[in-house]
Design a protein around this motif. Sequence first.
Motif, short mmCIF file in Angstrom:
data_model
loop_
_atom_site.label_atom_id
_atom_site.label_comp_id
_atom_site.label_asym_id
_atom_site.label_seq_id
_atom_site.Cartn_x
_atom_site.Cartn_y
_atom_site.Cartn_z
N MET A 123 -23.33 -9.68 4.21
CA MET A 123 -23.88 -8.41 3.71
C MET A 123 -23.21 -8.09 2.37
SD MET A 123 -25.91 -7.26 6.14
CE MET A 123 -26.28 -5.69 5.36
N MET A 124 -23.96 -7.63 1.42
CA MET A 124 -23.35 -6.98 0.27
C MET A 124 -23.48 -5.48 0.55
SD MET A 124 -22.25 -9.55 -1.33
CE MET A 124 -21.32 -8.72 -2.60
N PRO A 130 -27.23 2.56 3.61
CA PRO A 130 -28.64 2.42 3.23
C PRO A 130 -28.82 1.57 1.98
CG PRO A 130 -27.82 4.64 2.73
CD PRO A 130 -26.73 3.93 3.48
N PHE A 131 -27.72 1.34 1.25
CA PHE A 131 -27.82 0.58 -0.01
C PHE A 131 -27.45 -0.89 0.18
CE2 PHE A 131 -25.93 4.88 -1.07
CZ PHE A 131 -27.15 5.48 -1.28
N ALA A 132 -27.01 -1.27 1.38
CA ALA A 132 -26.54 -2.65 1.60
C ALA A 132 -27.71 -3.63 1.63
CB ALA A 132 -25.76 -2.71 2.92
N LYS A 133 -27.39 -4.89 1.35
CA LYS A 133 -28.43 -5.93 1.35
C LYS A 133 -27.94 -7.12 2.19
CE LYS A 133 -31.08 -4.07 -2.02
NZ LYS A 133 -30.92 -2.65 -1.65
N ALA A 134 -28.83 -7.65 3.00
CA ALA A 134 -28.50 -8.82 3.80
C ALA A 134 -28.82 -10.08 3.00
CB ALA A 134 -29.31 -8.81 5.09
N CYS A 135 -27.91 -11.04 3.05
CA CYS A 135 -28.05 -12.25 2.21
C CYS A 135 -27.64 -13.49 3.00
CB CYS A 135 -27.11 -12.18 1.01
SG CYS A 135 -27.05 -10.61 0.14
N ASN A 167 -36.83 -10.60 4.76
CA ASN A 167 -36.19 -9.73 3.80
C ASN A 167 -34.69 -10.05 3.68
OD1 ASN A 167 -35.58 -7.69 2.10
ND2 ASN A 167 -35.80 -6.05 3.63
N PHE A 168 -34.37 -11.13 3.01
CA PHE A 168 -32.97 -11.45 2.75
C PHE A 168 -32.87 -12.18 1.41
CE2 PHE A 168 -34.78 -14.94 5.12
CZ PHE A 168 -34.23 -16.09 4.61
N VAL A 169 -31.70 -12.04 0.81
CA VAL A 169 -31.46 -12.66 -0.50
C VAL A 169 -31.00 -14.09 -0.25
CG1 VAL A 169 -30.10 -12.52 -2.62
CG2 VAL A 169 -30.82 -10.42 -1.44
#
Length: 589
Positions: A123-124, A130-135, A167-169
């Motif tokens: 995770m970033m 709510p602003f985190a992104k899964a990668c 939905n992941f980077v």
Amino acid sequence: MSTPLEKWVQEQAELTQPKSIHWCDGSEEEARWIIKRGIEEENINGNPVFYRLNQDLWPNAYLHRSHPTDVSRTEHLTYVCHPDKETAGPTNNWMEPEKAKNMLRQLFNGCMKGRTMYVLPYMMGHPDSPFAKACVQITDISYVVASMRIMTRMGKKAIEKIGNSNNFVRGLHSVGDFNPERRFIMHFPDENLVWSIGSGYGGNALLGKKCFSLRIASYLGYKQAWLAEHMVIIGIQDPQGNITYITAAMPSACGKTNLAMMESGLEGYKIWTLGDDIAWLNIGPDGRLYAINPEIGFFGVVPGTSSKTNPNMIKTLKGRNFYPTLFTNTALNLDTNEPWWEGYDTPCGNNMVDWQGKPWDISSKTPAAHPNSRFTVSIYNTPTLSKEFDNPYGVPISAIIFGVRRTNCIPLVTEAFSWKHGVFMGARCGSETTAAAEQKVGVLRRDPMAMLPFCGYNMADYFRHWLLMGTRIKNPPRIFCVNWFRKDENGQFLWPGFGENIRVLKWMLDRISNRIGGKETPIGIVPMPQDIETSGINISSEKMEKLLNINKQEWQQEIKEIKNFLDTFGTRLPPEIWQEYQKLYNQLQ
Ligand code: OXD
Ligand code: MN
């Protein structure tokens, strides 16, 4: 039925053909196994990936020696592949996405034969943010796995977040054969995708860092009304106990880490650390600007780090915790098995090898540690860690600093007249280059908002986005510019820097709370020399005058260079930037 994530991993394995695939869970046990593999099984150029350092003096610390050609970011091999060149803008290398993929597919083809493919879910940002992104990053070297585990929240949480979604980077990385001719870092912003081959260096290979959290994220922010910035986040506590949160953008290797962990030189003031490299800035429910640090570690420059310049970093590096600490390309004292670098607390030993493992002594002509040697260490080791660090919503920001490294021209501190003027101030920043990237050191180049190597789209649009953000934020932060690096005619630094920089931050706090005035100049508001607290440091009023001076001749040259740079954006540059330029130009006549 496989999930989109499993399917993607399978496709990458078909392309790169590894001997085995290991899905990382981020556990401590796994971290120990990774380090062991780096010591016993994997090698770079015939050398082990990790060497165990003296565990009594440097607990859980390991030395890594990179491939000798792979010691810094390679900006000329870094591309932002938007469908059209204009969206990448004049400051990025660009390649048409399909062309880039075809070229790299050939390099990735079979590149992991005989190797292990590691799958890193991470995770970033805090998983509850709510602003985190899964990668997910794929890599083929233990050094990157160990580093990513220190720098990001790695493990099952990210897999849970991704679930069955697309939905992941995505990041595909291989060290390839380390040949600089076959080294590329390619970004595909429309697909949240990065392909990187040929380098194990942090800025090129830890794809959650510069590649995603700045280049791709800056473009996401542009589309979604937030900002991804090359910034420190700190809390400044005043003698009354109030904490004011600020961010500061500075080019690579210009003291961001020291600022983030500063031991204040002024009694009653204290710095709380939230981040030293990247800030994601979002507008909160109350309309103010909030910052989170998407990372959980430091990847900082080693030379010059000491108990004098950054005592909290020395404590952090020597701390005992569940994350290992990595040293990359420092020298090694063979008698004590300790890392060593120029500027450290102790003199070098009698039995030393340099960053490449070659015998070295004090008479050697080359530095012992590489000038861009690095530590990778957990932020949770930091004695000054803010209690808000894991707050998923971040901290409210009262000021934004743009810092530069300039021998002359730029005063110690300047405050912008307004948000719009502040955006121009950030856009016109120039700084002398450092060893953080493969380039000639000490050359002046424009580096707007310290984002020149990291903005994932046309910087003209980026400036427009900044201007627009100012209209959306309630009570926008004040904007300041600082330069700790001004020198006198004998080439000596005028300002003591490090912990004494708190004195400049104090002036900012006083400005924010309207406790102090300032002098209006063509370039912004500067302090009256007596307004910077200098008690307890040896700095004459003459020096203070020099530090704050606006030299018209130097500014005539500066403004020419600013114009040349702004011209490169053609008609895409927002008119507001030209208006601010024109105002400055007129006032300097
Ligand atoms: C870094 C850089 O490593 O900016 O943070 O190069
Ligand atoms: Mn950086």
